[in-house]
Design an enzyme around this catalytic site. Structure first.
Site, mmCIF file in Angstrom:
data_model
loop_
_atom_site.group_PDB
_atom_site.id
_atom_site.type_symbol
_atom_site.label_atom_id
_atom_site.label_comp_id
_atom_site.label_asym_id
_atom_site.label_seq_id
_atom_site.Cartn_x
_atom_site.Cartn_y
_atom_site.Cartn_z
ATOM 1 N N ARG A 199 0.959 -1.315 -0.011
ATOM 2 C CA ARG A 199 -0.016 -0.145 0.140
ATOM 3 C C ARG A 199 0.962 1.224 0.088
ATOM 4 O O ARG A 199 0.427 2.287 -0.733
ATOM 5 C CB ARG A 199 -0.903 -0.071 1.215
ATOM 6 N N ASP B 178 -15.774 9.188 9.066
ATOM 7 C CA ASP B 178 -14.575 8.159 8.791
ATOM 8 C C ASP B 178 -13.184 8.806 8.838
ATOM 9 O O ASP B 178 -13.050 10.010 8.676
ATOM 10 C CB ASP B 178 -14.750 7.359 7.453
#
Length: 284
Positions: free
Chosen positions: A32, A136
């Site tokens: 990632r 979030d």
């Protein structure tokens, strides 16, 4: 990525998000964050670790890259069935017409829109004050959520009544209708930082999030949820999560559905126990 690089990333991820990154996650982390290195034109992780310490913007990109965002419309469907068939009929008998729901890890928005579709079906009248807060950590997924646009294959299996009433087809896929979007307020929030909300909330969704934290962090977050819930409020958690050994302030009333204990010391006696109808006078 050296051992020293990975240890730095482990510590930073825990400090910023509470997420634990054991050794077995090293390959995932490498995959990632390598995308960030390529995007920034960096040659190695030493340069990247130095960059993320100095630039707040890259720190947010670091958090976004490591955050898992697996979601779907009506995921863990039993929660929405419970709202629809058990809770909504009770709420309709209340004198207080104010309803507040919090999706605390909303990802790309499917959970928040699923909540909205379930409840607007019951509380669409002007007399009802229904609002859904959707938060979030990841700013990228929040941007997508706020747009309310999804690929057509994302709604496969959704009841036709929902598709016809709350969605419309566009050249880019499925677009949530404005009448539904207006019920939801999307905001960035780190569960480890200060929360600006005062409550009370009728329902808090925190599903498949606690599994990424250590027990101390889990307990702190659950205690904060308890303070923000109405006396008859509900806490929904993920299918692989539990509050056992984390909090003695809740009782289990359904499948991964919890309610604050009256007086804080009662014991669970009936997993199908229905929520209270009591209300208090606080406001968000």
């Amino acid at each position: 990525m050296t051992k020293k690089n990975f240890e730095f990333i482990q510590i930073l991820a825990y400090e910023e998000t509470g997420i634990l990154l054991p050794e077995r996650k090293k390959h995932m982390v490498y995959s990632r964050l390598s995308r960030r290195l390529r995007h920034l034109g960096l040659e190695n992780f030493n340069q990247y670790c130095d960059r993320v310490q100095k630039e707040p913007k890259e720190l947010m990109n670091f958090v976004n890259a490591l955050t898992t965002n697996l979601t779907a419309f009506f995921r863990e469907e039993h929660h929405f069935d419970y709202l629809d068939k058990e809770i909504a009929p009770l709420w309709r008998r209340r004198q207080d017409k104010r309803l507040r729901i919090w999706s605390s890890a909303c990802s790309t928005g499917e959970e928040a829109y699923s909540i909205a579709m379930t409840l607007v079906n019951h509380f669409a009248g002007a007399e009802w004050d229904l609002k859904i807060l959707a938060t979030d950590l990841d700013t990228n997924v929040l941007s997508k959520a706020a747009k309310g646009c999804y690929a057509e294959d994302c709604i496969t299996g959704l009841p036709v009544r929902y598709r016809e009433k709350y969605m419309r087809m566009t050249a880019n896929g499925i677009q949530m209708k404005r009448s539904l979007q207006n019920k939801i307020h999307f905001k960035q929030l780190n569960l480890l930082h200060k929360w600006p909300m005062t409550g009370p909330f009728d329902v808090i969704f925190c599903r498949n999030v606690l599994i990424y934290f250590d027990n101390e962090t889990k307990a702190k977050i659950i205690a904060k949820f308890r303070k923000l819930l109405a006396p008859d409020g509900l806490l929904f958690i993920g299918h692989s999560e539990t509050l056992i050994n984390l909090s003695d302030e809740f009782e289990l009333i359904g499948q991964t559905i919890y309610q604050p204990l009256r007086g804080g010391h009662a014991k669970v006696t009936n997993a199908r126990k229905m929520p209270l109808l009591a209300r208090n006078n606080q406001r968000v």
